[in-house]
Write a protein that holds these residues in place. Sequence first.
Motif, short mmCIF file in Angstrom:
data_model
loop_
_atom_site.label_atom_id
_atom_site.label_comp_id
_atom_site.label_asym_id
_atom_site.label_seq_id
_atom_site.Cartn_x
_atom_site.Cartn_y
_atom_site.Cartn_z
N TRP A 64 0.73 -1.13 -0.15
CA TRP A 64 -0.11 0.06 0.02
C TRP A 64 0.85 1.16 0.11
O TRP A 64 0.45 2.22 -0.60
CB TRP A 64 -0.81 0.07 1.19
N ASN A 65 2.01 1.24 0.49
CA ASN A 65 3.08 2.25 0.60
C ASN A 65 3.34 2.69 -0.54
O ASN A 65 4.10 3.92 -0.83
CB ASN A 65 4.29 2.11 1.55
N TRP A 66 3.24 2.13 -1.69
CA TRP A 66 3.70 2.28 -2.88
C TRP A 66 2.67 2.79 -4.02
O TRP A 66 2.96 2.69 -5.23
CB TRP A 66 4.59 1.02 -3.66
N CYS A 67 1.64 3.38 -3.45
CA CYS A 67 0.39 3.68 -4.30
C CYS A 67 1.07 4.80 -5.11
O CYS A 67 0.39 4.99 -6.46
CB CYS A 67 -0.50 4.25 -3.33
N SER A 68 1.87 5.66 -4.72
CA SER A 68 2.56 6.62 -5.88
C SER A 68 3.35 6.13 -6.91
O SER A 68 3.90 6.83 -7.59
CB SER A 68 3.00 7.70 -5.13
N GLY A 69 3.96 5.04 -6.64
CA GLY A 69 4.79 4.47 -7.66
C GLY A 69 6.54 4.51 -6.76
O GLY A 69 7.26 3.93 -7.50
N TYR A 70 6.27 5.44 -5.83
CA TYR A 70 7.60 5.79 -5.35
C TYR A 70 7.48 5.66 -3.73
O TYR A 70 6.62 6.19 -3.30
CB TYR A 70 8.40 6.94 -5.72
N HIS A 71 8.59 5.18 -2.95
CA HIS A 71 8.46 5.32 -1.64
C HIS A 71 10.04 5.48 -1.29
O HIS A 71 10.85 4.88 -1.71
CB HIS A 71 8.18 3.87 -0.89
N TYR A 72 10.18 6.33 -0.16
CA TYR A 72 11.45 6.77 0.30
C TYR A 72 12.35 5.71 0.67
O TYR A 72 13.51 5.85 0.64
CB TYR A 72 11.38 8.17 1.34
N SER A 73 11.79 4.84 1.13
CA SER A 73 12.59 3.53 1.52
C SER A 73 13.22 2.85 0.42
O SER A 73 14.14 2.03 0.63
CB SER A 73 11.67 2.43 2.43
N ASP A 74 13.08 3.14 -0.57
CA ASP A 74 13.62 2.56 -1.81
C ASP A 74 15.18 2.80 -2.17
O ASP A 74 15.41 4.04 -1.85
CB ASP A 74 13.14 3.04 -3.27
N SER A 75 15.83 1.93 -2.57
CA SER A 75 17.51 2.20 -2.76
C SER A 75 17.50 1.71 -4.39
O SER A 75 18.78 1.80 -4.81
CB SER A 75 18.25 1.32 -1.72
N VAL A 76 16.65 1.46 -5.06
CA VAL A 76 16.68 0.89 -6.15
C VAL A 76 15.56 1.71 -7.32
O VAL A 76 14.41 1.48 -6.82
CB VAL A 76 16.55 -0.52 -6.34
N LEU A 77 15.86 1.93 -8.48
CA LEU A 77 14.76 2.61 -9.19
C LEU A 77 14.56 1.61 -10.54
O LEU A 77 15.63 1.33 -11.10
CB LEU A 77 15.26 4.04 -9.64
N LYS A 78 13.41 1.80 -11.02
CA LYS A 78 13.24 0.84 -12.24
C LYS A 78 13.27 1.68 -13.36
O LYS A 78 13.44 1.49 -14.44
CB LYS A 78 11.68 0.24 -12.08
#
Length: 1009
Positions: A64-78
């Motif tokens: 649910w936290n990825w509803c916008s497609g991005y979350h600050y906890s990410d360290s990898v981008l698609k």
Amino acid sequence: MHVKNIIIFSTLILGFWACQNRSQRPIDYVDPMIGTDGIGHTFPGATVPFGMVQLSPSNDFKSWNWCSGYHYSDSVLKGFAHTHISGAGLAGLGDILLMPMVGEVKLNPGTEEDPESGYRSRFSHDREKASAGYYSVVLDDYDVHVELTASERVGCHRYTLGKEGRLNVIIDPTHNIMEKVLDTGVEFLSETEFRGYKKCDGEAGERTVYFYAKFSKPVSGYGLAKDDEIITEVFKLNGNNTKAFVQFDLQSDEALEVQVALSFVSYKGAKANYEAEVKGNSFEETLAEAKHKWSEKLNKIHVKGTSESDKRIFYTGMYHSFISPNLVSDVDGKYWLEGKAYPSKIPQYSNYSTWDTYRALNPLFTIIEQGKTAEFVNSLTSRYTETKVGLPVWECLGHDNVCMIGYNAVSPLADAALKDIPGIDKEKVYQAVRAAAMSLEKHSPNYDKNGMAEYIRLGYVPAELNCAVSKTTEQNYYDWCISQLAKKLGNQNDAALFAERSMGYKNLYHPVKKFLYSKYTTGEWREMNPKVWDDLIANYVSGNIWGYSAYVPHDVNGLIELMGGKEVFALWLDDIFADTTQIGGHTHVDISGFIGKYGHGDEPSQHMPYLYNYAGQPWKTQEKVRQVINDFYFDLPDGLVNNDDLGQMSAWYIFSSMGFYPVCPGDMKYIIGSPLFKEVVLNLENGKQFKVKAKNKPKENIYIQSVMLNGKPYTKTYLTHDQIMDGGELICIMGSTPNKDWGTKQGDLPYAKVDLNKNQSALPKITYKPYDKDNSEVFEGSRRIELTCHTSNAKIYYTLDGRTPNKRSGAYKKPIIISKTSNLKAIAYANGMEQSFIYERTYYAGRRFAELEKGFPKITLLNESKKFGDADGSMLLDLEIGSESFNDSRWTGFDGEDMVATIDFGQPISINNVSIGYLSNTGVWIFPPSSVRISVSMDNDNYNTIGYQKLNFSQEEMGKPFLRRQDFQLGRTEARYLKVKVNNFGLVPDWHAAAGHKGWLFVDEILIN
């Protein structure tokens, strides 16, 4: 004005601002990273106010936290996709992803756990920047510096290599956030041009997005691929998994620029959008124009004083408030709506989360963004007057996904019309809002109905339907809005009709509990335990009993009278804010940000701090407003206590920090709270200014001591819309202790009361439904049925064979005795009232195993841990049959799992018949089973299947809730153990928003003869 002239002007403006102190530039305080962590659901990428394109870093939907497609906890981008939703609780979009990379061309994104397996890249927040209209990041795996900006319909990329080499740009139309991709296409047009499309189905319905991409230099090479296999010597491909790559030889620090135009209508529209907005422009020119557009919006309000942190929160809140609604029409006026292209002479917008935004965001627009307000209103109104699809509930890119309740678009439409916003046709608005309030059908078959037929007849939505209190109170408020607009237009009959409808909440006021409770069509209260979240969720949606019991913004004083007066009402509020008792069960993710039982994290409660003003205790409003500001808003990535809901959470902060708030949009009042800043200047579109000045350290001193309006003492605890729009100056003298005299006299209080004429009443004009007080449907021997009706002097008629009863049916005069399975239907009539709804219940003749050894039968569930709420296996043998309401405490639910129940009778018995009930309510992800299997055994090890039924249901059948019983005739089978296996539906079908996931399985009573 020509685009070039605009850009030159923008550059001059930006240069002028650069010469000023940065603290005087609102744009410098915007931090798009606020809300990207936690559950804020915002995105950090580049967009312009109300634009079609939201170009932002994107990843797969992980939770649910990825509803916008991005979350600050990410360290990898698609990669970087061109459409995202800001701060929503639903997931969707993520259209047309581009990803720059170096080295071997990889067309599969790989995984976050193993980025080298595809084209993904690691990144660090240390080398990531975001500001209004701009985003940049360095892709660590490729040493590529990515920069993004945008115009309304075009996303602009700039890629710079860290060293000389070949840059590959992956074009991936298959990327999605929680959507099903149906078809894609890519096409090489020239050495600098590409185009393609993506057809998908999700929160925005079945739609196609077209793109046209223009590169700043000729390609060195390119390739098209299907199913990630490169197809040589082709210029065009289509299929459900097509991608492309283009290659460029770049010098060290040489930049490649890419302009990607979108259209939801056609290739022609995408190309025209490019030519109209960015053709011939450099990245820097587009960026300068984006900065200018944001500065123009942000300069509508200037704040002074307090901390730099407060200013960052404020101006980032403004930034988030101006992202949506989003433009969906092309430069030629064409747009896509509910599966069809339409021409339009006005700009068309979508992403209308009006259930959230009508409370503060839309009222904010009516003050500082009146031009756009007229565009939004005309766009929404055209849904009824032009395209005839009707007002949407929650429209995403032209599709009403009906993910909320009520006809909530009524509020922003009526509020704007009542405020005489220029450019709005009030008569057309009225036609649209009235039609929405009279419709008996929802726009989508995949959601639980709002209960309009029952609401119109009873005056309230009954407890037989889910979230009945929320639906009632919301629709009461919308009806009041319609009444006000009808009155303004001189339609007195409609004004009276909708005023009467707006009072239905009084039917749900529990005089003992002092809250709004659900009530059945029988007039009986629904039993509820306020200390269990599962019970609360059954009656209220995205809110709770405390918030919705206070949600009668149009009749606050009527509610105060119900509760016993202002002092009692204030104490009631005190208790809510002070109640820290624990609640068990499963809370809704949107209910968060608690002060006692007040939950700021979702919208229905957000007016509550301001209600003390109505009760004559404004100092408590000042306390609570400041507590919310201090506790739930921060200038950090996790600085929002819940998802921003397309700007509503931010708009609450903007209003509250300025010192006033619209408790009831449509009544022309803004309730005064506690101004945070030393000075706020609203630059109005009519050329006037309205200033709010707070003197004596307002950051620390939160209590108003006295007020001056335009140089005169002011004791009212509210402002009017006209007072603000006429310009002027409000000066608040602040202090460290409450002034319990200011604003407490009767004439100083805001007043909200619906006065009905002597012939009107909020009470139902329909006879209450008769019912049997005994809840057990299973009996042994004989059953005595005693029918009751809460309407005095009502006469009851009934049938026992399933036929529809009427006045010619048997009259109920004494208890009915039955000795076999029977289908009872009953109806009640009372003089001067409509006939009741029909009561129906099936009574099952059986036996209770009384002669068996004590403690039997015993039931064991295989998936005990997967149940819904507090339900357990015993509910399958509790002699009560479930209703169409999934939360009636009679169902046992399993999340994505099968139900396997083993029953031990203690000794061999003869089994003639077995049946089990199941529920389907796809609007809340409850699907019917795929099959049911009955097996028997003597030793609990060796089972024989003696009954099996595979079940199939069409989309149309599953469009509305239903319950059924699966029956098996077994012919006197001897067994000690009985095993009932009910198989989960499986993966949710493509037509549903939850496609690809497993739904819930809800089963009830196992009946054994």
